[in-house]
Each structure stands twice: as C-alpha cells, then as structure tokens.
Design a protein around this motif. Sequence first.
Motif, PDB file in Angstrom:
ATOM      1  N   VAL A  48     -29.649 -57.978 -25.837  1.00  0.00           N
ATOM      2  CA  VAL A  48     -28.182 -58.128 -25.962  1.00  0.00           C
ATOM      3  C   VAL A  48     -27.568 -57.017 -25.883  1.00  0.00           C
ATOM      4  O   VAL A  48     -26.844 -56.700 -25.278  1.00  0.00           O
ATOM      5  CB  VAL A  48     -27.850 -59.104 -27.278  1.00  0.00           C
ATOM      6  CG1 VAL A  48     -26.381 -59.142 -27.406  1.00  0.00           C
ATOM      7  CG2 VAL A  48     -28.657 -60.560 -27.118  1.00  0.00           C
ATOM      8  N   ALA A  49     -28.057 -55.982 -26.871  1.00  0.00           N
ATOM      9  CA  ALA A  49     -27.581 -54.547 -26.932  1.00  0.00           C
ATOM     10  C   ALA A  49     -28.255 -53.837 -27.591  1.00  0.00           C
ATOM     11  O   ALA A  49     -29.440 -54.216 -28.423  1.00  0.00           O
ATOM     12  CB  ALA A  49     -26.107 -54.720 -27.742  1.00  0.00           C
ATOM     13  N   GLY A  50     -28.327 -52.375 -27.086  1.00  0.00           N
ATOM     14  CA  GLY A  50     -29.224 -51.285 -27.757  1.00  0.00           C
ATOM     15  C   GLY A  50     -28.655 -50.161 -28.190  1.00  0.00           C
ATOM     16  O   GLY A  50     -27.397 -49.871 -27.658  1.00  0.00           O
ATOM     17  N   ILE A  51     -28.968 -49.397 -29.101  1.00  0.00           N
ATOM     18  CA  ILE A  51     -28.611 -48.139 -29.279  1.00  0.00           C
ATOM     19  C   ILE A  51     -29.390 -47.031 -29.604  1.00  0.00           C
ATOM     20  O   ILE A  51     -30.516 -47.351 -30.478  1.00  0.00           O
ATOM     21  CB  ILE A  51     -27.539 -48.418 -30.640  1.00  0.00           C
ATOM     22  CG1 ILE A  51     -26.594 -47.009 -30.968  1.00  0.00           C
ATOM     23  CG2 ILE A  51     -28.077 -48.854 -31.775  1.00  0.00           C
ATOM     24  CD1 ILE A  51     -25.397 -47.211 -31.651  1.00  0.00           C
ATOM     25  N   THR A  52     -29.364 -45.958 -29.272  1.00  0.00           N
ATOM     26  CA  THR A  52     -30.275 -44.908 -29.695  1.00  0.00           C
ATOM     27  C   THR A  52     -29.986 -43.938 -30.846  1.00  0.00           C
ATOM     28  O   THR A  52     -28.638 -44.129 -31.249  1.00  0.00           O
ATOM     29  CB  THR A  52     -30.422 -43.951 -28.384  1.00  0.00           C
ATOM     30  OG1 THR A  52     -29.233 -42.921 -28.338  1.00  0.00           O
ATOM     31  CG2 THR A  52     -30.658 -44.718 -27.118  1.00  0.00           C
ATOM     32  N   ASN A  53     -30.676 -43.194 -31.238  1.00  0.00           N
ATOM     33  CA  ASN A  53     -30.356 -42.250 -32.413  1.00  0.00           C
ATOM     34  C   ASN A  53     -29.113 -41.334 -31.957  1.00  0.00           C
ATOM     35  O   ASN A  53     -28.626 -40.546 -32.995  1.00  0.00           O
ATOM     36  CB  ASN A  53     -31.469 -41.335 -32.658  1.00  0.00           C
ATOM     37  CG  ASN A  53     -32.258 -40.868 -31.727  1.00  0.00           C
ATOM     38  OD1 ASN A  53     -32.743 -41.180 -31.071  1.00  0.00           O
ATOM     39  ND2 ASN A  53     -32.075 -39.090 -32.096  1.00  0.00           N
ATOM     40  N   LEU A  54     -28.763 -41.229 -30.907  1.00  0.00           N
ATOM     41  CA  LEU A  54     -27.670 -40.447 -30.228  1.00  0.00           C
ATOM     42  C   LEU A  54     -26.459 -41.182 -29.881  1.00  0.00           C
ATOM     43  O   LEU A  54     -25.574 -40.750 -29.584  1.00  0.00           O
ATOM     44  CB  LEU A  54     -28.196 -39.688 -29.006  1.00  0.00           C
ATOM     45  CG  LEU A  54     -29.240 -38.630 -29.036  1.00  0.00           C
ATOM     46  CD1 LEU A  54     -29.690 -37.816 -27.603  1.00  0.00           C
ATOM     47  CD2 LEU A  54     -28.841 -37.645 -30.215  1.00  0.00           C
ATOM     48  N   ASN A  55     -26.528 -42.456 -30.578  1.00  0.00           N
ATOM     49  CA  ASN A  55     -25.529 -43.636 -30.523  1.00  0.00           C
ATOM     50  C   ASN A  55     -25.002 -43.827 -28.825  1.00  0.00           C
ATOM     51  O   ASN A  55     -24.041 -44.240 -28.547  1.00  0.00           O
ATOM     52  CB  ASN A  55     -24.293 -43.034 -30.785  1.00  0.00           C
ATOM     53  CG  ASN A  55     -24.264 -43.057 -32.350  1.00  0.00           C
ATOM     54  OD1 ASN A  55     -24.888 -44.212 -33.117  1.00  0.00           O
ATOM     55  ND2 ASN A  55     -23.979 -42.302 -33.226  1.00  0.00           N
ATOM     56  N   ILE A  56     -26.303 -43.779 -28.024  1.00  0.00           N
ATOM     57  CA  ILE A  56     -26.082 -44.124 -26.645  1.00  0.00           C
ATOM     58  C   ILE A  56     -26.347 -45.641 -26.593  1.00  0.00           C
ATOM     59  O   ILE A  56     -27.080 -46.190 -27.213  1.00  0.00           O
ATOM     60  CB  ILE A  56     -26.888 -43.529 -25.786  1.00  0.00           C
ATOM     61  CG1 ILE A  56     -26.707 -41.985 -25.706  1.00  0.00           C
ATOM     62  CG2 ILE A  56     -26.853 -44.099 -24.204  1.00  0.00           C
ATOM     63  CD1 ILE A  56     -27.633 -41.167 -24.840  1.00  0.00           C
ATOM     64  N   THR A  57     -25.412 -46.421 -26.127  1.00  0.00           N
ATOM     65  CA  THR A  57     -25.243 -47.623 -26.461  1.00  0.00           C
ATOM     66  C   THR A  57     -25.438 -48.683 -24.820  1.00  0.00           C
ATOM     67  O   THR A  57     -25.233 -47.979 -23.865  1.00  0.00           O
ATOM     68  CB  THR A  57     -24.209 -48.403 -26.932  1.00  0.00           C
ATOM     69  OG1 THR A  57     -22.815 -48.086 -26.182  1.00  0.00           O
ATOM     70  CG2 THR A  57     -23.939 -47.972 -28.462  1.00  0.00           C
ATOM     71  N   ASN A  58     -25.871 -49.415 -24.803  1.00  0.00           N
ATOM     72  CA  ASN A  58     -26.142 -50.558 -23.430  1.00  0.00           C
ATOM     73  C   ASN A  58     -25.747 -52.016 -24.110  1.00  0.00           C
ATOM     74  O   ASN A  58     -26.287 -52.449 -25.074  1.00  0.00           O
ATOM     75  CB  ASN A  58     -27.385 -50.290 -22.738  1.00  0.00           C
ATOM     76  CG  ASN A  58     -28.577 -50.620 -23.696  1.00  0.00           C
ATOM     77  OD1 ASN A  58     -28.795 -49.913 -24.379  1.00  0.00           O
ATOM     78  ND2 ASN A  58     -29.161 -51.739 -23.149  1.00  0.00           N
ATOM     79  N   TYR A  59     -25.312 -52.785 -23.110  1.00  0.00           N
ATOM     80  CA  TYR A  59     -25.032 -54.156 -23.461  1.00  0.00           C
ATOM     81  C   TYR A  59     -25.531 -55.045 -22.401  1.00  0.00           C
ATOM     82  O   TYR A  59     -25.323 -54.848 -21.051  1.00  0.00           O
ATOM     83  CB  TYR A  59     -23.661 -54.435 -23.726  1.00  0.00           C
ATOM     84  CG  TYR A  59     -23.220 -53.681 -24.842  1.00  0.00           C
ATOM     85  CD1 TYR A  59     -22.390 -52.344 -24.953  1.00  0.00           C
ATOM     86  CD2 TYR A  59     -23.059 -54.463 -26.158  1.00  0.00           C
ATOM     87  CE1 TYR A  59     -22.066 -52.000 -25.901  1.00  0.00           C
ATOM     88  CE2 TYR A  59     -22.633 -53.790 -27.192  1.00  0.00           C
ATOM     89  CZ  TYR A  59     -21.929 -52.322 -27.362  1.00  0.00           C
ATOM     90  OH  TYR A  59     -21.649 -51.827 -28.178  1.00  0.00           O
ATOM     91  N   LYS A  60     -25.735 -56.481 -22.624  1.00  0.00           N
ATOM     92  CA  LYS A  60     -25.905 -57.291 -21.571  1.00  0.00           C
ATOM     93  C   LYS A  60     -24.549 -57.668 -21.119  1.00  0.00           C
ATOM     94  O   LYS A  60     -23.521 -57.812 -21.893  1.00  0.00           O
ATOM     95  CB  LYS A  60     -26.235 -58.638 -22.122  1.00  0.00           C
ATOM     96  CG  LYS A  60     -26.623 -59.697 -21.483  1.00  0.00           C
ATOM     97  CD  LYS A  60     -27.220 -60.998 -22.207  1.00  0.00           C
ATOM     98  CE  LYS A  60     -27.338 -62.208 -21.158  1.00  0.00           C
ATOM     99  NZ  LYS A  60     -28.088 -62.020 -20.134  1.00  0.00           N
ATOM    100  N   ASP A  61     -24.435 -57.729 -19.609  1.00  0.00           N
ATOM    101  CA  ASP A  61     -23.236 -57.946 -18.975  1.00  0.00           C
ATOM    102  C   ASP A  61     -22.215 -58.840 -19.721  1.00  0.00           C
ATOM    103  O   ASP A  61     -20.968 -58.895 -20.147  1.00  0.00           O
ATOM    104  CB  ASP A  61     -23.344 -58.355 -17.729  1.00  0.00           C
ATOM    105  CG  ASP A  61     -23.643 -56.975 -16.908  1.00  0.00           C
ATOM    106  OD1 ASP A  61     -24.156 -57.060 -15.647  1.00  0.00           O
ATOM    107  OD2 ASP A  61     -23.579 -56.212 -17.166  1.00  0.00           O
ATOM    108  N   SER A  62     -22.778 -60.209 -20.151  1.00  0.00           N
ATOM    109  CA  SER A  62     -22.116 -61.438 -20.597  1.00  0.00           C
ATOM    110  C   SER A  62     -21.535 -61.072 -22.231  1.00  0.00           C
ATOM    111  O   SER A  62     -20.715 -62.045 -22.471  1.00  0.00           O
ATOM    112  CB  SER A  62     -23.098 -62.603 -20.744  1.00  0.00           C
ATOM    113  OG  SER A  62     -24.181 -62.423 -21.418  1.00  0.00           O
ATOM    114  N   VAL A  63     -22.016 -59.899 -22.663  1.00  0.00           N
ATOM    115  CA  VAL A  63     -21.342 -59.889 -24.139  1.00  0.00           C
ATOM    116  C   VAL A  63     -20.512 -58.509 -23.887  1.00  0.00           C
ATOM    117  O   VAL A  63     -19.885 -58.173 -25.162  1.00  0.00           O
ATOM    118  CB  VAL A  63     -22.686 -59.758 -25.024  1.00  0.00           C
ATOM    119  CG1 VAL A  63     -23.530 -60.893 -25.014  1.00  0.00           C
ATOM    120  CG2 VAL A  63     -23.246 -58.497 -24.750  1.00  0.00           C
ATOM    121  N   LYS A  64     -20.297 -57.941 -22.853  1.00  0.00           N
ATOM    122  CA  LYS A  64     -19.495 -56.471 -23.096  1.00  0.00           C
ATOM    123  C   LYS A  64     -18.099 -57.090 -23.271  1.00  0.00           C
ATOM    124  O   LYS A  64     -17.658 -58.101 -22.780  1.00  0.00           O
ATOM    125  CB  LYS A  64     -19.656 -55.994 -21.427  1.00  0.00           C
ATOM    126  CG  LYS A  64     -21.011 -55.210 -21.384  1.00  0.00           C
ATOM    127  CD  LYS A  64     -20.994 -54.771 -19.892  1.00  0.00           C
ATOM    128  CE  LYS A  64     -22.227 -54.052 -19.694  1.00  0.00           C
ATOM    129  NZ  LYS A  64     -22.323 -53.202 -18.448  1.00  0.00           N
TER     130      LYS A  64
END
Length: 115
Positions: A48-64
Amino acid sequence: QVHVVESGGGSVQPGGSLRLSCTISGSRFRVNRMGWYRQAPGKERELVAGITNLNITNYKDSVKGRFTISRDNAKNTVYLQMNNLKLEDTAIYYCRFEDYSGSYLGQGTQVTVSS
C-alpha cells in the motif's frame, strides 16, 4: 529480536478516516524501510505504501492522494493516515519492517469499510 506491533484498525463508513500505527522494537540498524501491506479475502497481499529512513515514500496508485505514510524515528513508529476510505480498502493491514538483519511482518490489523 525485532518486534512489529500494529494498532488502529477498525470499522468505518465510506468516506471516513482511520490512522494505523506500527511500533518497531529491537532493531540495531538505522538504515531501514517500513511499509504497509494489505490483504483482502481471496486476494494476494499487496504493498500500500512504503517509507525509507530518508523519508522517501511510495504508494499504490489507488491510494495516492488519500493515504499518507509517515514515521517518527524517535518513537520507532510508522503511521498510515487513511482518508476518504472506500469499500475496496477493506482488508487486513500489515506492517513490514526491513533492515540489514531481515524482514519482519506484524500480526495485522483489520480495516473494514462498509455502509
């Protein structure tokens, strides 16, 4: 040993909001990644969503635009703010933590969206 504990699931009507929390303990590494996955009945688990220790995020398209992942490093906690929830968001939500020692999955928390 790393422990992953989620909280914050529940039942809401369409258009409602929930915030999930996930607290990590036992990790010795600052470089890590946290993510929220979900699994609906009869479907495969998906990111659904991810975040690294550098606060880089990514999301599944349907939840953006509806979900926001964030982290508080001082509290070793990652959050998933879910707004404008839809029926199709119903699932068990899992928190996953990865560092150099491995990958760890929480026990899951149920999110139900129904009218």
